[in-house]
Design a protein around this motif. Sequence first.
Motif, PDB file in Angstrom:
ATOM      1  N   LEU A 297       0.823  -1.225   0.000  1.00  0.00           N
ATOM      2  CA  LEU A 297       0.000   0.000   0.000  1.00  0.00           C
ATOM      3  C   LEU A 297       0.848   1.262   0.000  1.00  0.00           C
ATOM      4  O   LEU A 297       0.384   2.337  -0.358  1.00  0.00           O
ATOM      5  N   GLY A 298       2.088   1.131   0.492  1.00  0.00           N
ATOM      6  CA  GLY A 298       2.909   2.328   0.693  1.00  0.00           C
ATOM      7  C   GLY A 298       2.525   3.054   1.968  1.00  0.00           C
ATOM      8  O   GLY A 298       2.768   4.247   2.121  1.00  0.00           O
ATOM      9  N   PHE A 299       1.913   2.299   2.904  1.00  0.00           N
ATOM     10  CA  PHE A 299       1.476   2.895   4.170  1.00  0.00           C
ATOM     11  C   PHE A 299       2.656   3.076   5.123  1.00  0.00           C
ATOM     12  O   PHE A 299       3.452   2.165   5.301  1.00  0.00           O
ATOM     13  N   GLU A 300       2.755   4.241   5.716  1.00  0.00           N
ATOM     14  CA  GLU A 300       3.813   4.511   6.694  1.00  0.00           C
ATOM     15  C   GLU A 300       3.223   5.352   7.825  1.00  0.00           C
ATOM     16  O   GLU A 300       2.834   6.499   7.596  1.00  0.00           O
ATOM     17  N   PRO A 301       3.105   4.785   9.040  1.00  0.00           N
ATOM     18  CA  PRO A 301       2.556   5.596  10.130  1.00  0.00           C
ATOM     19  C   PRO A 301       3.469   6.775  10.436  1.00  0.00           C
ATOM     20  O   PRO A 301       4.673   6.615  10.504  1.00  0.00           O
ATOM     21  N   LYS A 302       2.855   7.947  10.607  1.00  0.00           N
ATOM     22  CA  LYS A 302       3.648   9.170  10.785  1.00  0.00           C
ATOM     23  C   LYS A 302       3.648   9.671  12.225  1.00  0.00           C
ATOM     24  O   LYS A 302       4.435  10.527  12.580  1.00  0.00           O
ATOM     25  N   TRP A 303       2.687   9.190  13.015  1.00  0.00           N
ATOM     26  CA  TRP A 303       2.479   9.779  14.341  1.00  0.00           C
ATOM     27  C   TRP A 303       2.874   8.812  15.434  1.00  0.00           C
ATOM     28  O   TRP A 303       2.368   7.697  15.496  1.00  0.00           O
ATOM     29  N   ASN A 304       3.792   9.243  16.338  1.00  0.00           N
ATOM     30  CA  ASN A 304       3.989   8.430  17.540  1.00  0.00           C
ATOM     31  C   ASN A 304       2.978   8.887  18.589  1.00  0.00           C
ATOM     32  O   ASN A 304       2.318   9.914  18.426  1.00  0.00           O
ATOM     33  N   LEU A 305       2.874   8.105  19.662  1.00  0.00           N
ATOM     34  CA  LEU A 305       1.795   8.354  20.633  1.00  0.00           C
ATOM     35  C   LEU A 305       1.865   9.735  21.269  1.00  0.00           C
ATOM     36  O   LEU A 305       0.844  10.428  21.366  1.00  0.00           O
ATOM     37  N   SER A 306       3.063  10.157  21.682  1.00  0.00           N
ATOM     38  CA  SER A 306       3.098  11.446  22.386  1.00  0.00           C
ATOM     39  C   SER A 306       2.755  12.585  21.436  1.00  0.00           C
ATOM     40  O   SER A 306       2.033  13.519  21.812  1.00  0.00           O
ATOM     41  N   ASP A 307       3.190  12.502  20.166  1.00  0.00           N
ATOM     42  CA  ASP A 307       2.818  13.558  19.204  1.00  0.00           C
ATOM     43  C   ASP A 307       1.314  13.518  18.915  1.00  0.00           C
ATOM     44  O   ASP A 307       0.676  14.564  18.772  1.00  0.00           O
ATOM     45  N   GLY A 308       0.766  12.317  18.823  1.00  0.00           N
ATOM     46  CA  GLY A 308      -0.676  12.181  18.575  1.00  0.00           C
ATOM     47  C   GLY A 308      -1.482  12.795  19.713  1.00  0.00           C
ATOM     48  O   GLY A 308      -2.445  13.535  19.489  1.00  0.00           O
ATOM     49  N   ILE A 309      -1.074  12.510  20.948  1.00  0.00           N
ATOM     50  CA  ILE A 309      -1.795  13.051  22.113  1.00  0.00           C
ATOM     51  C   ILE A 309      -1.675  14.581  22.144  1.00  0.00           C
ATOM     52  O   ILE A 309      -2.652  15.292  22.374  1.00  0.00           O
ATOM     53  N   GLU A 310      -0.468  15.073  21.857  1.00  0.00           N
ATOM     54  CA  GLU A 310      -0.281  16.549  21.804  1.00  0.00           C
ATOM     55  C   GLU A 310      -1.197  17.152  20.729  1.00  0.00           C
ATOM     56  O   GLU A 310      -1.791  18.212  20.920  1.00  0.00           O
ATOM     57  N   ASP A 311      -1.296  16.468  19.597  1.00  0.00           N
ATOM     58  CA  ASP A 311      -2.122  16.981  18.486  1.00  0.00           C
ATOM     59  C   ASP A 311      -3.603  17.037  18.893  1.00  0.00           C
ATOM     60  O   ASP A 311      -4.310  17.973  18.527  1.00  0.00           O
ATOM     61  N   ILE A 312      -4.040  16.045  19.667  1.00  0.00           N
ATOM     62  CA  ILE A 312      -5.441  16.057  20.136  1.00  0.00           C
ATOM     63  C   ILE A 312      -5.674  17.271  21.027  1.00  0.00           C
ATOM     64  O   ILE A 312      -6.718  17.929  20.956  1.00  0.00           O
ATOM     65  N   LEU A 313      -4.690  17.589  21.856  1.00  0.00           N
ATOM     66  CA  LEU A 313      -4.869  18.657  22.848  1.00  0.00           C
ATOM     67  C   LEU A 313      -4.707  20.052  22.253  1.00  0.00           C
ATOM     68  O   LEU A 313      -5.059  21.037  22.884  1.00  0.00           O
ATOM     69  N   LYS A 314      -4.191  20.100  21.005  1.00  0.00           N
ATOM     70  CA  LYS A 314      -3.950  21.433  20.398  1.00  0.00           C
ATOM     71  C   LYS A 314      -5.234  22.224  20.238  1.00  0.00           C
ATOM     72  O   LYS A 314      -6.270  21.677  19.891  1.00  0.00           O
TER      73      LYS A 314
END
Length: 314
Positions: A297-314
Amino acid sequence: MALVTSSHAYYTLKIMGDGGEMRVVVTGANGFVGLHTVRELLNVGYDVIAVDIVTSKLQTLFRGNEHCKIHTANILDEDFESLIEEGDKVLHLAAVPRFAEARENPQKAVKVNVEGTLNVIQICIRKKAERLVYSSTGSVYSRNVPIPIREDAAREPDSVYGLTKKQAEDWIIFYSNRLPYVILRYGYVYGKGKDWGAVGAFLKRLKEGKRPVIFGGKQTNDFIYVKDIVQANLLALETSYVRNTFNIGSARATSIKDVCELCIKAMKSDLTMEIKPARAFDFPVFVYDISKAQTLLGFEPKWNLSDGIEDILK
Ligand SMILES: NC(=O)c1ccc[n+]([C@@H]2O[C@H](COP(=O)([O-])OP(=O)(O)OC[C@H]3O[C@@H](n4cnc5c(N)ncnc54)[C@H](O)[C@@H]3O)[C@@H](O)[C@H]2O)c1
Protein backbone atom coordinates in the motif's frame (compact mmCIF):
# COMPACT_ATOMS: atom_id res chain seq x y z
CA MET A 1 -6.66 12.66 -14.94
CA ALA A 2 -6.42 15.18 -12.16
CA LEU A 3 -3.33 15.31 -10.02
CA VAL A 4 -4.18 16.72 -6.63
CA THR A 5 -1.77 17.44 -3.83
CA SER A 6 -3.16 17.56 -0.32
CA SER A 7 -2.08 20.55 1.71
CA HIS A 8 -1.48 18.61 4.90
CA ALA A 9 -1.15 15.14 3.64
CA TYR A 10 1.80 12.95 3.29
CA TYR A 11 1.52 11.99 -0.31
CA THR A 12 0.34 12.93 -3.72
CA LEU A 13 -2.78 11.23 -4.87
CA LYS A 14 -3.88 10.57 -8.39
CA ILE A 15 -7.59 10.75 -8.85
CA MET A 16 -8.78 9.36 -12.13
CA GLY A 17 -12.30 9.63 -13.41
CA ASP A 18 -14.09 9.66 -16.73
CA GLY A 19 -13.84 13.37 -17.10
CA GLY A 20 -15.43 14.00 -13.71
CA GLU A 21 -14.08 13.62 -10.20
CA MET A 22 -13.88 10.26 -8.49
CA ARG A 23 -16.82 9.58 -6.17
CA VAL A 24 -16.42 7.87 -2.84
CA VAL A 25 -19.42 6.69 -0.85
CA VAL A 26 -18.54 6.66 2.86
CA THR A 27 -20.86 4.74 5.21
CA GLY A 28 -20.67 5.62 8.90
CA ALA A 29 -19.40 9.02 7.75
CA ASN A 30 -20.72 10.82 10.85
CA GLY A 31 -18.56 8.64 13.14
CA PHE A 32 -15.11 9.14 14.58
CA VAL A 33 -13.07 7.68 11.68
CA GLY A 34 -15.67 8.81 9.14
CA LEU A 35 -15.47 12.53 9.88
CA HIS A 36 -11.67 12.60 9.76
CA THR A 37 -11.70 10.64 6.51
CA VAL A 38 -14.39 12.73 4.79
CA ARG A 39 -12.43 15.89 5.59
CA GLU A 40 -9.28 14.54 3.95
CA LEU A 41 -11.13 13.05 0.95
CA LEU A 42 -12.55 16.52 0.26
CA ASN A 43 -9.11 18.10 0.75
CA VAL A 44 -7.54 15.92 -1.91
CA GLY A 45 -10.35 16.41 -4.41
CA TYR A 46 -12.84 13.57 -4.19
CA ASP A 47 -16.58 14.00 -4.42
CA VAL A 48 -17.95 12.42 -1.25
CA ILE A 49 -21.33 10.81 -0.68
CA ALA A 50 -21.46 10.80 3.12
CA VAL A 51 -23.99 8.36 4.57
CA ASP A 52 -24.98 7.74 8.17
CA ILE A 53 -28.12 7.13 10.23
CA VAL A 54 -27.15 10.27 12.16
CA THR A 55 -25.75 13.20 10.18
CA SER A 56 -25.62 16.06 12.70
CA LYS A 57 -21.82 16.41 12.77
CA LEU A 58 -21.58 16.08 8.98
CA GLN A 59 -24.15 18.86 8.64
CA THR A 60 -22.19 21.12 10.98
CA LEU A 61 -18.87 20.51 9.25
CA PHE A 62 -19.67 20.05 5.57
CA ARG A 63 -23.15 21.42 4.77
CA GLY A 64 -22.89 23.70 1.77
CA ASN A 65 -19.76 22.01 0.39
CA GLU A 66 -20.69 21.24 -3.22
CA HIS A 67 -18.36 18.22 -3.21
CA CYS A 68 -20.01 16.59 -0.19
CA LYS A 69 -23.53 15.18 -0.40
CA ILE A 70 -24.88 14.22 3.00
CA HIS A 71 -27.53 11.50 3.26
CA THR A 72 -29.31 10.31 6.36
CA ALA A 73 -29.75 6.62 5.55
CA ASN A 74 -29.51 3.18 7.07
CA ILE A 75 -27.25 0.71 5.24
CA LEU A 76 -29.91 -1.93 5.90
CA ASP A 77 -32.70 -0.02 4.17
CA GLU A 78 -33.74 -0.26 0.52
CA ASP A 79 -33.28 3.44 -0.18
CA PHE A 80 -29.53 3.10 0.50
CA GLU A 81 -29.22 1.46 -2.95
CA SER A 82 -30.08 4.70 -4.75
CA LEU A 83 -26.99 6.38 -3.25
CA ILE A 84 -24.46 4.15 -5.04
CA GLU A 85 -23.64 4.63 -8.74
CA GLU A 86 -21.65 2.64 -11.27
CA GLY A 87 -17.89 3.16 -10.82
CA ASP A 88 -18.16 4.41 -7.22
CA LYS A 89 -15.61 3.48 -4.62
CA VAL A 90 -17.25 2.58 -1.33
CA LEU A 91 -15.56 3.00 2.04
CA HIS A 92 -17.66 1.01 4.49
CA LEU A 93 -17.19 2.21 8.07
CA ALA A 94 -20.74 1.95 9.49
CA ALA A 95 -20.83 -0.50 12.37
CA VAL A 96 -21.63 -1.25 15.96
CA PRO A 97 -17.98 -0.74 16.93
CA ARG A 98 -18.05 -1.04 20.71
CA PHE A 99 -17.35 -4.33 22.45
CA ALA A 100 -19.84 -3.72 25.24
CA GLU A 101 -22.73 -2.81 22.95
CA ALA A 102 -22.07 -5.86 20.76
CA ARG A 103 -21.83 -8.13 23.81
CA GLU A 104 -25.07 -6.79 25.29
CA ASN A 105 -26.97 -6.80 22.01
CA PRO A 106 -25.48 -9.43 19.69
CA GLN A 107 -28.57 -9.37 17.45
CA LYS A 108 -28.01 -5.70 16.73
CA ALA A 109 -24.28 -6.29 16.12
CA VAL A 110 -25.10 -9.08 13.64
CA LYS A 111 -27.76 -6.94 11.96
CA VAL A 112 -25.49 -3.93 11.40
CA ASN A 113 -22.03 -5.47 11.12
CA VAL A 114 -22.88 -8.64 9.20
CA GLU A 115 -26.23 -8.14 7.44
CA GLY A 116 -25.45 -4.47 6.88
CA THR A 117 -22.13 -5.33 5.24
CA LEU A 118 -23.80 -8.03 3.13
CA ASN A 119 -26.32 -5.45 1.97
CA VAL A 120 -23.52 -3.04 1.06
CA ILE A 121 -21.71 -5.82 -0.87
CA GLN A 122 -24.79 -6.83 -2.84
CA ILE A 123 -25.66 -3.25 -3.74
CA CYS A 124 -22.05 -2.63 -4.80
CA ILE A 125 -22.27 -5.66 -7.10
CA ARG A 126 -25.66 -4.69 -8.56
CA LYS A 127 -24.58 -1.09 -9.12
CA LYS A 128 -21.14 -2.11 -10.46
CA ALA A 129 -19.15 -0.23 -7.84
CA GLU A 130 -15.44 -0.12 -8.57
CA ARG A 131 -14.34 -1.45 -5.16
CA LEU A 132 -15.23 -1.87 -1.52
CA VAL A 133 -12.83 -0.80 1.23
CA TYR A 134 -13.78 -2.31 4.57
CA SER A 135 -12.68 -1.23 8.05
CA SER A 136 -12.02 -4.40 10.01
CA THR A 137 -10.19 -4.85 13.28
CA GLY A 138 -7.47 -6.70 15.17
CA SER A 139 -10.28 -8.23 17.21
CA VAL A 140 -10.76 -10.85 14.49
CA TYR A 141 -7.50 -12.54 15.53
CA SER A 142 -7.08 -15.35 18.01
CA ARG A 143 -5.48 -14.24 21.26
CA ASN A 144 -2.83 -16.97 20.80
CA VAL A 145 -1.40 -15.76 17.51
CA PRO A 146 2.36 -15.29 17.09
CA ILE A 147 3.56 -11.75 17.83
CA PRO A 148 3.91 -9.50 15.88
CA ILE A 149 0.60 -10.38 14.23
CA ARG A 150 0.63 -11.03 10.50
CA GLU A 151 -2.42 -10.97 8.25
CA ASP A 152 -2.35 -14.75 7.78
CA ALA A 153 -2.55 -15.42 11.53
CA ALA A 154 -5.53 -17.45 12.80
CA ARG A 155 -8.83 -15.60 13.05
CA GLU A 156 -10.63 -16.90 16.13
CA PRO A 157 -12.32 -13.94 17.76
CA ASP A 158 -13.31 -14.21 21.38
CA SER A 159 -15.70 -11.24 21.35
CA VAL A 160 -19.10 -10.76 19.74
CA TYR A 161 -17.74 -7.64 18.05
CA GLY A 162 -14.72 -9.53 16.63
CA LEU A 163 -16.94 -12.38 15.46
CA THR A 164 -19.28 -10.07 13.55
CA LYS A 165 -16.33 -8.27 11.92
CA LYS A 166 -14.81 -11.63 10.92
CA GLN A 167 -18.13 -12.75 9.43
CA ALA A 168 -18.34 -9.50 7.46
CA GLU A 169 -14.81 -10.13 6.14
CA ASP A 170 -15.87 -13.64 5.11
CA TRP A 171 -18.84 -12.31 3.10
CA ILE A 172 -16.60 -9.79 1.36
CA ILE A 173 -14.11 -12.52 0.44
CA PHE A 174 -16.94 -14.84 -0.64
CA TYR A 175 -18.07 -12.28 -3.25
CA SER A 176 -14.56 -11.22 -4.24
CA ASN A 177 -14.82 -12.51 -7.81
CA ARG A 178 -17.64 -10.01 -8.37
CA LEU A 179 -16.43 -7.13 -6.23
CA PRO A 180 -12.80 -6.04 -5.74
CA TYR A 181 -12.12 -5.34 -2.06
CA VAL A 182 -9.50 -4.07 0.32
CA ILE A 183 -9.85 -5.06 3.96
CA LEU A 184 -8.02 -2.90 6.50
CA ARG A 185 -7.65 -4.33 10.00
CA TYR A 186 -7.14 -1.22 12.11
CA GLY A 187 -5.21 -1.41 15.37
CA TYR A 188 -6.37 0.62 18.37
CA VAL A 189 -7.43 3.94 16.85
CA TYR A 190 -7.24 7.11 18.96
CA GLY A 191 -7.73 10.75 18.09
CA LYS A 192 -9.94 13.79 18.39
CA GLY A 193 -13.61 12.80 18.55
CA LYS A 194 -13.10 9.54 20.45
CA ASP A 195 -13.45 10.26 24.14
CA TRP A 196 -13.74 6.66 25.27
CA GLY A 197 -11.23 3.83 25.63
CA ALA A 198 -7.53 4.31 26.35
CA VAL A 199 -6.31 7.82 25.49
CA GLY A 200 -9.82 9.26 24.94
CA ALA A 201 -11.19 8.28 28.36
CA PHE A 202 -7.91 9.13 30.12
CA LEU A 203 -7.85 12.65 28.66
CA LYS A 204 -11.55 13.14 29.41
CA ARG A 205 -11.12 12.13 33.06
CA LEU A 206 -8.04 14.32 33.46
CA LYS A 207 -9.87 17.31 31.95
CA GLU A 208 -12.65 16.74 34.51
CA GLY A 209 -10.03 16.70 37.30
CA LYS A 210 -10.62 12.98 37.90
CA ARG A 211 -8.01 10.19 38.13
CA PRO A 212 -7.78 8.06 34.98
CA VAL A 213 -8.66 4.42 35.57
CA ILE A 214 -6.71 1.53 34.05
CA PHE A 215 -7.39 -2.19 34.25
CA GLY A 216 -4.20 -4.14 34.84
CA GLY A 217 -1.99 -1.90 32.76
CA LYS A 218 0.75 -4.24 31.58
CA GLN A 219 -1.19 -5.38 28.53
CA THR A 220 -0.02 -3.78 25.31
CA ASN A 221 -1.85 -2.59 22.25
CA ASP A 222 -0.93 -1.21 18.84
CA PHE A 223 -2.05 2.42 19.05
CA ILE A 224 -2.56 4.19 15.75
CA TYR A 225 -3.45 7.83 15.34
CA VAL A 226 -6.62 8.55 13.38
CA LYS A 227 -4.69 10.67 10.86
CA ASP A 228 -2.63 7.59 9.99
CA ILE A 229 -5.88 5.61 9.60
CA VAL A 230 -7.09 8.28 7.18
CA GLN A 231 -3.88 7.84 5.21
CA ALA A 232 -4.52 4.07 5.01
CA ASN A 233 -8.14 4.59 3.92
CA LEU A 234 -7.06 6.87 1.08
CA LEU A 235 -4.29 4.52 -0.05
CA ALA A 236 -6.76 1.60 -0.04
CA LEU A 237 -9.12 3.56 -2.29
CA GLU A 238 -6.38 3.91 -4.90
CA THR A 239 -4.21 0.81 -4.58
CA SER A 240 -3.97 -1.65 -7.44
CA TYR A 241 -3.47 -4.41 -4.84
CA VAL A 242 -7.16 -5.17 -4.48
CA ARG A 243 -8.44 -8.44 -3.00
CA ASN A 244 -6.00 -8.02 -0.15
CA THR A 245 -6.17 -7.62 3.62
CA PHE A 246 -3.80 -5.33 5.51
CA ASN A 247 -2.94 -4.75 9.16
CA ILE A 248 -2.95 -1.02 9.83
CA GLY A 249 -1.12 -0.05 12.97
CA SER A 250 2.03 1.56 14.29
CA ALA A 251 3.92 -1.75 14.68
CA ARG A 252 4.74 -0.62 18.23
CA ALA A 253 3.51 -2.32 21.40
CA THR A 254 2.67 0.19 24.13
CA SER A 255 1.35 -0.77 27.53
CA ILE A 256 -1.85 0.83 28.81
CA LYS A 257 0.09 2.10 31.82
CA ASP A 258 2.57 3.90 29.54
CA VAL A 259 -0.30 5.37 27.50
CA CYS A 260 -1.91 6.66 30.68
CA GLU A 261 1.39 8.17 31.84
CA LEU A 262 1.78 9.94 28.49
CA CYS A 263 -1.72 11.41 28.87
CA ILE A 264 -0.97 12.62 32.42
CA LYS A 265 2.28 14.18 31.20
CA ALA A 266 0.67 15.83 28.17
CA MET A 267 -2.03 17.31 30.43
CA LYS A 268 0.67 18.45 32.92
CA SER A 269 -1.55 16.93 35.61
CA ASP A 270 -0.65 16.10 39.21
CA LEU A 271 -3.22 13.28 39.27
CA THR A 272 -2.11 9.66 39.38
CA MET A 273 -3.76 6.71 37.70
CA GLU A 274 -6.14 4.38 39.54
CA ILE A 275 -5.22 0.76 38.84
CA LYS A 276 -8.05 -1.80 38.89
CA PRO A 277 -7.71 -5.57 38.32
CA ALA A 278 -7.00 -6.67 34.74
CA ARG A 279 -9.98 -7.76 32.60
CA ALA A 280 -10.05 -11.25 31.12
CA PHE A 281 -10.98 -10.12 27.62
CA ASP A 282 -7.97 -7.83 27.05
CA PHE A 283 -5.19 -9.30 24.89
CA PRO A 284 -2.01 -9.57 27.02
CA VAL A 285 0.14 -8.48 24.07
CA PHE A 286 -1.06 -7.00 20.82
CA VAL A 287 1.17 -5.57 18.15
CA TYR A 288 1.03 -5.74 14.38
CA ASP A 289 3.47 -6.66 11.68
CA ILE A 290 2.61 -3.97 9.11
CA SER A 291 5.20 -4.90 6.48
CA LYS A 292 2.52 -5.98 3.98
CA ALA A 293 0.81 -2.56 4.16
CA GLN A 294 4.17 -0.83 3.95
CA THR A 295 5.27 -2.80 0.91
CA LEU A 296 2.05 -3.01 -1.13
CA LEU A 297 0.00 0.00 0.00
CA GLY A 298 2.91 2.33 0.69
CA PHE A 299 1.48 2.90 4.17
CA GLU A 300 3.81 4.51 6.69
CA PRO A 301 2.56 5.60 10.13
CA LYS A 302 3.65 9.17 10.79
CA TRP A 303 2.48 9.78 14.34
CA ASN A 304 3.99 8.43 17.54
CA LEU A 305 1.80 8.35 20.63
CA SER A 306 3.10 11.45 22.39
CA ASP A 307 2.82 13.56 19.20
CA GLY A 308 -0.68 12.18 18.57
CA ILE A 309 -1.79 13.05 22.11
CA GLU A 310 -0.28 16.55 21.80
CA ASP A 311 -2.12 16.98 18.49
CA ILE A 312 -5.44 16.06 20.14
CA LEU A 313 -4.87 18.66 22.85
CA LYS A 314 -3.95 21.43 20.40
N1 LIG B 1 -12.18 3.16 16.54
C1 LIG B 1 -11.42 2.08 16.58
O1 LIG B 1 -10.54 1.94 17.44
C2 LIG B 1 -11.59 1.00 15.53
C3 LIG B 1 -10.68 -0.06 15.53
C4 LIG B 1 -10.83 -1.06 14.58
C5 LIG B 1 -11.86 -0.99 13.65
N2 LIG B 1 -12.75 0.04 13.70
C6 LIG B 1 -13.83 0.06 12.71
O2 LIG B 1 -13.82 1.32 12.07
C7 LIG B 1 -15.16 1.68 11.71
C8 LIG B 1 -15.48 3.07 12.21
O3 LIG B 1 -15.36 3.08 13.62
P1 LIG B 1 -15.56 4.41 14.48
O4 LIG B 1 -14.64 4.33 15.62
O5 LIG B 1 -15.55 5.59 13.58
O6 LIG B 1 -17.05 4.16 15.02
P2 LIG B 1 -18.23 5.23 15.25
O7 LIG B 1 -19.24 4.60 16.14
O8 LIG B 1 -17.67 6.54 15.67
O9 LIG B 1 -18.84 5.37 13.79
C9 LIG B 1 -19.71 4.41 13.23
C10 LIG B 1 -20.82 5.16 12.52
O10 LIG B 1 -21.67 4.20 11.89
C11 LIG B 1 -22.99 4.71 11.95
N3 LIG B 1 -23.95 3.62 11.79
C12 LIG B 1 -24.20 2.62 12.68
N4 LIG B 1 -25.16 1.82 12.17
C13 LIG B 1 -25.49 2.30 10.95
C14 LIG B 1 -26.42 1.90 9.95
N5 LIG B 1 -27.22 0.83 10.12
N6 LIG B 1 -26.50 2.64 8.80
C15 LIG B 1 -25.73 3.74 8.64
N7 LIG B 1 -24.84 4.17 9.56
C16 LIG B 1 -24.73 3.46 10.71
C17 LIG B 1 -23.09 5.37 13.32
O11 LIG B 1 -24.15 6.31 13.39
C18 LIG B 1 -21.71 6.00 13.45
O12 LIG B 1 -21.71 7.36 13.03
C19 LIG B 1 -16.06 0.59 12.29
O13 LIG B 1 -16.39 -0.31 11.25
C20 LIG B 1 -15.20 -0.09 13.32
O14 LIG B 1 -15.56 -1.43 13.49
C21 LIG B 1 -12.64 1.04 14.61
